[in-house]
Design an enzyme around this catalytic site. Structure first.
Site, short mmCIF file in Angstrom:
data_model
loop_
_atom_site.label_atom_id
_atom_site.label_comp_id
_atom_site.label_asym_id
_atom_site.label_seq_id
_atom_site.Cartn_x
_atom_site.Cartn_y
_atom_site.Cartn_z
N TYR A 169 0.80 -1.23 0.00
CA TYR A 169 0.00 0.00 0.00
C TYR A 169 0.83 1.28 0.00
O TYR A 169 0.29 2.36 -0.22
CB TYR A 169 -0.95 0.02 1.22
CG TYR A 169 -2.18 -0.83 1.01
CD1 TYR A 169 -2.11 -2.22 1.04
CD2 TYR A 169 -3.41 -0.24 0.78
CE1 TYR A 169 -3.24 -2.99 0.85
CE2 TYR A 169 -4.55 -1.00 0.58
CZ TYR A 169 -4.46 -2.38 0.62
OH TYR A 169 -5.57 -3.14 0.41
N LYS B 72 2.79 -15.39 4.88
CA LYS B 72 3.10 -16.27 3.75
C LYS B 72 4.62 -16.42 3.68
O LYS B 72 5.25 -16.22 2.63
CB LYS B 72 2.51 -15.66 2.46
CG LYS B 72 2.54 -16.57 1.25
CD LYS B 72 1.65 -17.79 1.32
CE LYS B 72 1.88 -18.69 0.13
NZ LYS B 72 1.22 -19.99 0.25
N ASP C 127 -3.10 -18.90 2.88
CA ASP C 127 -4.00 -19.75 2.08
C ASP C 127 -4.82 -20.66 2.98
O ASP C 127 -6.05 -20.74 2.86
CB ASP C 127 -3.21 -20.53 1.00
CG ASP C 127 -1.90 -21.15 1.50
OD1 ASP C 127 -1.55 -20.94 2.68
OD2 ASP C 127 -1.24 -21.85 0.71
N ASP D 69 -6.77 -6.92 4.23
CA ASP D 69 -7.84 -6.40 3.36
C ASP D 69 -8.68 -7.54 2.82
O ASP D 69 -9.91 -7.53 2.90
CB ASP D 69 -7.20 -5.60 2.21
CG ASP D 69 -8.25 -5.08 1.24
OD1 ASP D 69 -9.27 -4.56 1.70
OD2 ASP D 69 -8.04 -5.21 0.02
N ASP E 248 -12.82 -9.09 4.08
CA ASP E 248 -14.04 -9.25 3.27
C ASP E 248 -14.58 -10.67 3.45
O ASP E 248 -15.80 -10.88 3.54
CB ASP E 248 -13.77 -8.98 1.77
CG ASP E 248 -13.99 -7.51 1.39
OD1 ASP E 248 -13.76 -6.63 2.24
OD2 ASP E 248 -14.38 -7.24 0.23
#
Ligand code: NAD
Ligand code: IPM
Ligand code: MN
Length: 386
Positions: free
Chosen positions: A150, A213, A248, A272, A276
């Site tokens: 970002y 990750k 994942d 982010d 959702d």
């Protein structure tokens, strides 16, 4: 019963003794529609706040050429306790320059490093997962909010040609990682009254799960792993169970076994995306709230959803995420009792089915707002909520 709220350790010191100064940035699309509803709760809750509206939005940009004006950061930092934000994003604006300048500009410029996003199921009927109820989905995600891809470091080379190169750097600093990890342990370590997360038997140990990750990104996420292990091993955190998942498998676990999460800490981009998904298991974006927080300083509260151009102007947007966002803001300015009443009112309207179509009701945005206000007045008349 009122849904038990988590303790909120990030608020403005001594705020309860002062009149809260709230900046309102309604923004674009449904941001304007839902913010208008949420603001109706302040007088209904008996909270006397000083409100200042700022016009920053796509329309304002198209009329004036201004995104976040010079001096805005100082004005917000020095003159306000909290910002109530609707949403930004407009199909007429190239590359979403207004949303980036204003929303990301405020997150970075005010150093709002904690993006706190509760994942909390208010009622079984909102959950798309078979067999899961409010006792299974009650966690919070702390998303790092000032770093990662970002930061917009990078660029393009040979743009528009077949040889084009595009680079977005993923920035991770020890300071940035450490402060969000510490915030997660600080939150997890606070005792919760009447926790809804204990499925049966004695209340479980507080848990922090870090999501990364590192198997594919050994440099950036190796830093996350090392910092997480160091902070978890501190004597002050010995009663907090620390674990980590790769992103994942974490996405799968949000759906398969959401009850395993208590406090989740993760990077900006993963947070982010995962939030959702977190919203989806609780009824969708129409009920997901967030806070962009710097502990003890002016902070920005917004629904997780965007400006929803597909439904903007039709009066059907769900305002509950905006009401729950206001509840988070009220915690920040020392009004936790009012925040609890507002959360309870939202829970009551969900249980009564007095909702917009996205979560199975038939009401308009304004009628759903009316239902929240009616629930608040039933509450103040009887001190229990139905
Ligand atoms: P979105 O969240 O605006 O909408 C996604 C889907 O969810 C749409 O179908 C929408 O109708 C639905 N939805 C969202 N909120 C709802 C509500 N309160 N009630 C009922 N349905 C709702 O995401 P998007 O479509 O990807 O983005 C639209 C614009 O908003 C883009 O410009 C994007 O960059 C921006 N955005 C802004 C924010 C923010 O301001 N914080 C967050 C996300 C997206
Ligand atoms: C959010 C949004 C923003 C983000 C966009 C609008 C830049 O999706 O607040 O979740 O990615 O942080
Ligand atoms: Mn998002």
């Amino acid at each position: 019963m009122i849904a038990p709220s988590r303790p909120y350790p990030f608020g403005i010191p001594d705020a309860a003794t002062k009149k809260p100064r709230i900046a309102v940035i309604a923004g674009d699309g449904i941001g304007v529609e839902v913010t208008e509803q949420a603001l109706r709760a302040l007088p209904a809750l008996g909270v006397d706040a000083e409100l200042t509206h700022f016009p920053w939005s796509a329309n304002h940009y198209l009329a004036t050429g201004e995104t976040l004006p010079k001096g805005a950061l100082e004005q917000l930092r020095d003159g306000f306790d909290a910002i109530l934000f609707g949403a930004m994003g407009d199909p007429r604006i190239p590359e979403q320059i207004v949303a980036r300048d204003v929303l990301l500009g405020l997150r970075f410029g005010l150093d709002l490093y904690i993006n706190l996003r509760p994942v909390e199921l208010f009622d079984e009927r909102l959950c798309p997962i078979k067999g899961k109820g409010p006792q299974h989905i009650d966690f919070v995600v702390l998303r790092e909010n000032t770093e990662g891809p970002y930061v917009q470091m990078g660029g393009t080379f040979k743009r528009g040609t077949p040889d084009e190169v595009a680079i977005s750097e993923d920035l991770n600093t020890r300071k940035g990682v450490e402060r969000i990890v510490r915030a997660a342990f600080a939150l997890a370590g606070l005792p919760r009254a009447g926790s809804a997360s204990a499925i049966s038997g004695p209340p479980s140990k507080p848990r922090v799960c870090m999501i990364d990750k590192a198997n594919a990104l050994p440099h950036a996420h190796g830093l996350w792993q090392r910092v997480f292990k160091e902070v978890a091993a501190e004597p002050a955190h010995k009663d907090i169970a620390a674990s980590h998942l790769y992103v994942d498998v974490a996405a799968m676990e949000f759906v398969r076994a959401p009850e395993r999460f208590d406090v989740v800490v993760t990077s900006n981009l993963f947070g982010d995306i995962l939030t959702d998904l977190g919203a989806a298991i609780c009824g969708g974006l129409g009920v997901a709230a967030s806070g962009n927080i710097h502990p003890g300083r002016v902070s920005l509260f917004e629904p997780v959803h965007g400006s929803a151009p597909d439904i903007a102007g039709r009066g059907i947007a769900n305002p509950l995420a905006a009401f729950l966002t206001l509840a988070l803001l009220l915690e920040h300015v020392g009004r936790s009792e009012a925040a609890g009443r507002l959360r309870a009112a939202v829970q009551a309207v969900v249980r009564r089915g007095e909702t917009t179509v996205d979560i199975g009701g038939t009401l308009s945005t304004a009628a759903c707002g009316d239902a929240v206000l009616a629930a608040l007045s039933r509450y103040s008349n009887s001190s229990t909520l139905s």
